[in-house]
Design an enzyme around this catalytic site. Structure first.
Site, PDB file in Angstrom:
ATOM      1  N   ASP A  93     -49.032 106.111 -39.590  1.00 45.86           N
ATOM      2  CA  ASP A  93     -50.290 105.851 -38.906  1.00 45.86           C
ATOM      3  C   ASP A  93     -50.330 104.349 -38.603  1.00 45.86           C
ATOM      4  O   ASP A  93     -49.407 103.610 -38.937  1.00 45.86           O
ATOM      5  CB  ASP A  93     -51.473 106.310 -39.764  1.00 45.86           C
ATOM      6  CG  ASP A  93     -51.624 105.480 -41.017  1.00 45.86           C
ATOM      7  OD1 ASP A  93     -52.389 105.880 -41.899  1.00 45.86           O
ATOM      8  OD2 ASP A  93     -50.958 104.434 -41.118  1.00 45.86           O
ATOM      9  N   ASP A 268     -52.073 116.566 -40.447  1.00 51.78           N
ATOM     10  CA  ASP A 268     -51.721 115.887 -41.694  1.00 51.78           C
ATOM     11  C   ASP A 268     -52.931 115.951 -42.611  1.00 51.78           C
ATOM     12  O   ASP A 268     -54.072 115.875 -42.122  1.00 51.78           O
ATOM     13  CB  ASP A 268     -51.338 114.412 -41.455  1.00 51.78           C
ATOM     14  CG  ASP A 268     -52.577 113.510 -41.424  1.00 51.78           C
ATOM     15  OD1 ASP A 268     -53.165 113.373 -40.338  1.00 51.78           O
ATOM     16  OD2 ASP A 268     -52.963 112.990 -42.499  1.00 51.78           O
TER      17      ASP A 268
HETATM   18  C1  LIG Z   1     -53.596 106.204 -36.928  1.00 49.72           C
HETATM   19  C2  LIG Z   1     -54.821 105.782 -37.679  1.00 49.72           C
HETATM   20  N1  LIG Z   1     -56.003 106.156 -36.923  1.00 49.72           N
HETATM   21  C3  LIG Z   1     -56.784 107.162 -37.278  1.00 49.72           C
HETATM   22  N2  LIG Z   1     -56.561 107.820 -38.430  1.00 49.72           N
HETATM   23  C4  LIG Z   1     -57.449 108.828 -38.797  1.00 49.72           C
HETATM   24  C5  LIG Z   1     -57.273 109.465 -40.032  1.00 49.72           C
HETATM   25  C6  LIG Z   1     -58.192 110.456 -40.405  1.00 49.72           C
HETATM   26  N3  LIG Z   1     -58.325 111.189 -41.549  1.00 49.72           N
HETATM   27  C7  LIG Z   1     -59.419 111.969 -41.367  1.00 49.72           C
HETATM   28  N4  LIG Z   1     -59.915 112.819 -42.267  1.00 49.72           N
HETATM   29  C8  LIG Z   1     -59.339 112.944 -43.577  1.00 49.72           C
HETATM   30  N5  LIG Z   1     -59.979 111.788 -40.158  1.00 49.72           N
HETATM   31  C9  LIG Z   1     -59.244 110.832 -39.540  1.00 49.72           C
HETATM   32  C10 LIG Z   1     -59.405 110.209 -38.301  1.00 49.72           C
HETATM   33  C11 LIG Z   1     -58.510 109.194 -37.942  1.00 49.72           C
HETATM   34  C12 LIG Z   1     -58.669 108.478 -36.696  1.00 49.72           C
HETATM   35  O1  LIG Z   1     -59.591 108.739 -35.899  1.00 49.72           O
HETATM   36  N6  LIG Z   1     -57.799 107.463 -36.415  1.00 49.72           N
END
Ligand SMILES: CCNc1nc2cc3[nH]c(NC)nc3cc2c(=O)[nH]1
Length: 374
Positions: A93, A268
């Site tokens: 990420d 994930d």
């Molecule tokens: C790549 C990083 N960006 C990014 N990671 C996320 C990780 C998440 N993890 C969860 N629930 C456990 N929602 C998310 C949304 C995002 C999101 O909108 N953006």
């Protein structure tokens, strides 16, 4: 400029799809579930168990790895696959999301996110350009743009502000990524909160910029499942049909079944390993809490028909004992059992979509969960 496509759509069944994503470290069959190996390790599991459970690809968190052991150090040691021993595809990420949840003293500006490390308090600046550089140093097969995710409920102004910032960061992430080695991919992330119009605008503008694949972000952040599913229905059709769609941070087995039915290809989530560490087992009968005293004398395994040996051969009584005693083995066994269950569910979906029987598979799977634990 459009980026080359490494995704091959093999079959569809309604809006559910199955395909193949080719990465420099191997092929990912979709729908795919990516277990989360946060800081370069799958908590409680050997990599061989992750592979044997059926995972094609795992996720690594840039925020953790850049703080410790450091991206330059991992690069000097040959990259994440060589460093960790997981030699398959990896998605990293971009770090932004975890900054918002793990560090304090953080500031979001047009240029970057500035924060203090939760490890030693050091001040760190993470810009879209630095995030792409870190992900390249880690050797990610799939890198993610840097974005800003707002938790729900949020005001329309906040959702629009974060969505437009994320789009500007998408441009910058792509520009920084352009010269990546062949085969490596960059995914854009659709924000837009729970506002359909924002989701449409964001998806359209993101596709105009052009990415190898598209993540649906800003969900699984506290909203009801119905809202999450509604936003998938608003967003997925606005994305290219021939490129992978990745729903971030999702989810329970029920979430996976519903989201695949609506056209999602990749997921994930920390649930299989995190719940495993807390004594929870995912099974075809639903979730079973092994802490519960009702298991203390139960000689039966979790599931006599499971293809996973630890789910088929180890008594509930022993799992209950390990969990109650806080034995590390309890966390290890339930983590592998849960990751194997998630991968088995994904395999079942892929086979059902290929056979054109996805709706029946959905009904039978839901019936198993509803029946509950025998
Ligand atoms: C790549 C990083 N960006 C990014 N990671 C996320 C990780 C998440 N993890 C969860 N629930 C456990 N929602 C998310 C949304 C995002 C999101 O909108 N953006």
């Amino acid at each position: 400029m459009s980026l080359p496509n490494h995704f091959e759509l093999l079959a569809t069944n309604g809006t559910a799809r199955t395909g193949r994503l080719t990465t420099p470290h191997g092929v990912v069959q979709t729908p795919a579930f990516m277990p989360v190996g946060t800081a370069g390790a799958m908590k409680g599991m050997h990599w061989r168990e992750v592979r044997d459970a059926g995972a094609d690809i795992v996720l690594g968190n840039t925020y953790h790895l850049m703080l410790r052991p450091g991206a330059e150090r991992i690069a000097a040691l040959g990259g994440l696959q060589t460093f960790t021993g997981w030699n398959g595809p990896m998605l990293t990420d971009s770090g932004g999301f975890q900054v918002m949840s793990l560090s304090d003293l953080r500031k979001v500006s047009e240029k970057a996110v500035t924060f203090r490390s939760h490890i030693d308090g050091a001040k760190v600046e993470l810009s879209p350009e630095r995030s792409i550089e870190v992900q390249r140093l880690l050797g990610a097969d799939i890198a993610m743009q840097m974005d800003e995710c707002v938790r729900l409920p949020a005001t329309r102004d906040d959702i629009e502000r974060a969505m437009r910032l994320s789009l500007r960061w998408a441009e910058r992430s792509k520009r920084a990524f352009e010269s990546a080695p062949d085969g490596n991919m960059l995914f854009g992330i659709v924000q837009g909160g729970d506002i359909p119009e924002m989701r449409h605008i964001n998806a359209r503008e993101l596709v105009d910029i052009g990415f190898h694949g598209y993540a649906i972000g800003g969900l699984a952040v506290g909203e009801p499942q119905a809202v999450m599913l509604a936003m998938i229905e608003e967003t997925a059709p606005a994305l290219p049909v021939d490129r992978p769609r990745y729903l971030m941070g999702v989810g329970t087995p029920e979430d996976l079944l519903e989201a695949v039915a609506r056209g999602i290809d990749m997921f994930d989530c920390v649930l299989p390993t995190r719940n495993g560490r807390h004594g929870m087992a995912f099974t075809r009968f639903g979730q079973i809490n092994l802490r519960n005293a009702r298991h203390a004398d139960d000689p039966r395994p979790l599931d006599e028909e499971s293809e996973w040996p630890s789910a088929r051969n180890i008594s509930r009584a022993y799992l209950h004992h390990l969990v109650r005693s806080g034995e590390t083995l309890g966390a290890m066994l339930l983590s592998e059992i849960n990751v194997a269950y998630y991968q088995h569910l994904m395999q079942g979906m892929r086979e059902a979509i290929t056979a054109g029987t996805f709706e029946t598979f959905q009904e039978q799977t839901r019936a198993g969960w509803a029946k509950g634990d025998i």
